[in-house]
Enzyme design. Structure first.
Site, PDB file in Angstrom:
ATOM      1  N   HIS A  28      92.845 -60.522  -7.521  1.00 14.01           N
ATOM      2  CA  HIS A  28      92.967 -60.657  -6.075  1.00 14.01           C
ATOM      3  C   HIS A  28      93.113 -62.136  -5.725  1.00 14.01           C
ATOM      4  CE1 HIS A  28      91.011 -56.779  -6.660  1.00 14.01           C
ATOM      5  NE2 HIS A  28      91.352 -56.449  -5.422  1.00 14.01           N
ATOM      6  N   HIS A 262      96.867 -58.941  -0.553  1.00 18.60           N
ATOM      7  CA  HIS A 262      95.447 -58.678  -0.807  1.00 18.60           C
ATOM      8  C   HIS A 262      95.118 -58.744  -2.290  1.00 18.60           C
ATOM      9  CE1 HIS A 262      91.930 -56.044  -1.581  1.00 18.60           C
ATOM     10  NE2 HIS A 262      91.472 -56.556  -0.460  1.00 18.60           N
ATOM     11  N   GLU A 407      67.643 -45.893   2.676  1.00 16.21           N
ATOM     12  CA  GLU A 407      67.419 -45.809   1.229  1.00 16.21           C
ATOM     13  C   GLU A 407      68.337 -46.734   0.430  1.00 16.21           C
ATOM     14  OE1 GLU A 407      65.990 -41.985   3.068  1.00 16.21           O
ATOM     15  OE2 GLU A 407      67.843 -43.161   3.191  1.00 16.21           O
ATOM     16  N   HIS A 469      66.114 -30.890   0.634  1.00 19.50           N
ATOM     17  CA  HIS A 469      65.092 -31.822   0.150  1.00 19.50           C
ATOM     18  C   HIS A 469      64.598 -31.479  -1.256  1.00 19.50           C
ATOM     19  CE1 HIS A 469      65.212 -33.111   4.246  1.00 19.50           C
ATOM     20  NE2 HIS A 469      64.183 -33.929   4.122  1.00 19.50           N
TER      21      HIS A 469
END
Length: 666
Positions: A28, A262, A407, A469
């Site tokens: 890049h 890019h 999380e 869960h």
């Protein structure tokens, strides 16, 4: 005022980038071409580093969150005399080189964080800043700022689209981490096209709302404007800073400002055009003018002098505060004595999450490098250090962090805390939410970073919270990951083994998998043996050689023991093996593995309340695998277990059907 040498150095960065990407036929170049001025301004005039001592503890940390633009970092490291030669630059993206496609912490001296997955560099930088603030609050004394460094980040538009950036930016703002400074490469282009097709948010307003000090540099090529912004950021004493630097991706290219530049190399004619734009048309590839290297001499001299002054301050600090200096010295050298977990009086029937909480709180007073917490489940995960306070923007010395329901951000921050040096980041949440954290766990494994991940509520015993869960495939998913130790203890004794392994780990993360429901303390569980990954918990009776082996983990080990009693009563001579960690068992020599799982014993069965995929490696393709390969249901745990008949009686029936009744029929 910016000088001709400043501009020459910026153009050298750009020229090196073109040469390296063209030579590698990959990479890049767009981002480094646009960010060369900001990278140079930061490194040359503000970054507190000693290139000749890349492990100096009080150095500033630098994170290239937009890791795909690695040639920006490699160019700066080479020109400022880090141990990275021009030959290393020529090997960009080649096998075993010191210049991999994305920065890697254990390959290139001076790289503080491995980056590439967008957003995670930013997130880990928040962890680095938390570590600095925590140690400074604990150990700095009047006249002795012994811990006093900044964390600088270069991020791109893509970083700000990742959710983990938003999670951790919110935490950083809430904590007022004023020594965190982020330079945002706002080039308004992503890989697929203009940024506006996917994002038209006012990021500065959003960050201001999250408690950040925000600045904007209108012209990313204006070194003076960039320097003024950094200086303003350093004057902030209560907020982290985001500096939006408006840049042009692929500056100097005919494709500048578009996604076409890019990534990937360009045609030779385009490369020649860019070299001419930078004034390097008549120079050989990989040319670095002597005056450019000499131009970094003040930065190097400043870094060496600053480290020397810090060492002199350290000597005075040690004389004035010998006890604090002794603890801090061991933290810096990562030689704080390990806690004696084996002697902890923690035993009896209890959930392993409860045993884990007791262990954590017992070892912290003597092993005070643990910093972390839970994603809003501390009371459930038992991951709060109860006699210590939580961090806030007014007090950082506490080891507990309110991560909130974040999380992924929590895991990445914990990695940053650990990567800072001296501290051990740890986290807590339900096992099912490891899915949210997986990329950060993987990043820890790649970086050989010993972050501790505590996961509770490890099976269908979660009960009425239902299938969303109740983890099923998660244990196997974590076991499939290289360079991580997954440890699922059966009782409090094995839980002590899990924590002992975790605090002793130096080169890999550890995932401790814990249950919610009470489990019995097993009569013959053994901490030392558990640390070998698997061991004979209960052998065949009367010294008989086992005719069959039942292997189990966690709360299912007690089921295996009950099944063994029934089978042995029928004269089956069955051995029970507790296997809390596949990875640790695989590290044992073949002789030990043979003593636990003799090749001569083909009658094998596994019991684990989760996915059965993978157990073939221990029980064989025709072995019996008692587990659960479906999602669960919402009901009291006892009703679920009764419904699926996950009992010792069923284990006995499955074993007999496979190995006893079938042999009778034959």
């Amino acid at each position: 005022m910016a000088t001709k040498l400043d501009q020459l150095t910026v153009d050298t960065i750009r020229s090196l980038t073109v040469d390296a990407v063209q030579n590698a036929h990959h990479g890049h170049m767009g981002m480094p071409l646009g960010t060369a001025p900001m990278g140079y301004a930061l490194w040359r005039y503000y970054l507190k580093q000693n290139p000749h001592d890349t492990h100096w503890f009080d150095r500033d940390r630098f994170v290239l969150s937009a890791g795909h633009g690695s040639m920006l970092l490699y160019s700066l490291m080479h020109m400022s005399d880090f141990p990275l030669s021009i030959e290393d630059i020529k090997k960009f993206r080649q096998l075993h080189s010191l210049t991999p496609g994305h920065p890697e912490i254990h390959k290139t001296a001076g790289v503080d964080v491995s980056t590439g997955p967008l957003g995670q560099g930013f997130a880990m930088a928040v962890g680095l800043a938390i570590a600095e603030a925590h140690l400074a609050d604990r150990f700095n004394r009047p006249g002795f700022p012994i811990i006093d460094h900044y964390t600088y980040v270069v991020s791109g538009d893509g970083d700000f689209e990742e959710g983990v950036t938003q999670e951790t930016a919110s935490i950083a703002g809430n904590l007022g981490l004023h020594k965190l400074i982020v330079l945002w490469d706002a080039n308004h282009v992503t890989s697929d096209g203009p940024l506006t097709v996917s994002n038209q948010e006012d990021e500065l307003a959003k960050f201001a709302a999250m408690g950040w000090y925000t600045l904007e540099v209108k012209d990313g090529n204006n070194i003076d404007e960039i320097r003024l912004a950094i200086e303003a950021a350093k004057r902030s004493s209560s907020r982290p800073t985001l500096i939006k630097v408006n840049t042009v991706i692929g500056f100097g290219s005919t494709m500048a400002g578009t996604s076409d530049i890019h990534s990937d190399p360009v045609s030779e004619s385009e490369a020649a055009h860019m070299r001419q734009s930078f004034g390097f048309a008549d120079k050989p590839a990989f040319y670095v003018p002597d005056e450019v290297k000499k131009g970094f001499a003040p930065m190097i001299e400043h870094g060496e002098a600053t480290e020397l002054a810090w060492q002199q301050m350290w000597d005075k600090y040690r004389a004035a505060y010998p006890q604090d200096a002794s603890v801090l010295n061991r933290i810096i050298d990562e030689k704080l004595p390990l806690p004696d977990i084996a002697d902890l009086e923690i035993h009896g029937d209890m959930p392993t999450r409860g045993a884990s909480g007791k262990i954590l709180n017992s070892i912290y007073p003597e092993y005070s490098v643990l910093v972390g917490g839970s994603a809003d489940l501390g009371t459930s995960n038992k991951t709060t250090i109860t006699d210590e306070f939580f961090m806030s923007q007014h007090r950082y010395a506490g080891p507990n962090i309110y991560f909130g329901v974040r999380e992924f951000g929590m895991a990445a921050i914990a990695n940053g805390i650990t990567l800072h040096g001296g501290l051990r980041g740890y986290t807590g949440t339900f096992l099912v939410f490891s899915d949210y954290m997986r990329s950060a766990i993987r990043q820890a494994a790649i970086m050989h970073t010993p972050t501790i991940f505590v996961f509770t509520h490890d099976s269908l015993h979660v009960g009425q919270d239902g299938p969303t869960h109740q983890p099923v495939e998660h244990l196997m998913s974590l076991r499939a990951m290289p360079n991580i130790t997954v440890f699922r203890p059966a009782d409090s004794t094995e839980t002590k083994a899990a924590w002992d392994i975790a605090v002793k780990s130096t080169d890999r993360p550890v995932a401790i998998i814990l249950n919610r429901q009470p489990v019995p303390e097993l009569a013959d569980s053994d901490m030392d043996k558990a640390e070998r990954g698997a061991y004979v918990l209960s052998d065949a009776p009367n010294g008989h050689h086992p005719e069959g082996i039942i292997i189990a983990t966690g709360s299912e080990v007690s089921i295996a023991v009950e099944a063994q009693k029934q089978l042995n009563a029928d004269g089956q001579n069955v051995r029970v093996v507790s296997m809390p960690s596949w990875e640790l068992f695989e590290q044992q020599d073949k002789a030990y593995q043979e003593t636990v799982l003799p090749a001569s014993v083909s009658r094998r069965m596994s019991i684990e309340l989760g996915a059965t995929l993978g157990w073939q490696q221990y029980v064989g393709m025709n072995g019996v695998r008692m587990g659960w390969d479906q999602f669960g249901e919402s009901a009291p745990a006892a009703d679920i277990i009764k419904e699926i008949d996950f009992t010792a009686d069923r284990a006995v029936r499955m074993y007999r059907a496979a190995y006893v009744e079938s042999s009778v029929v034959q």
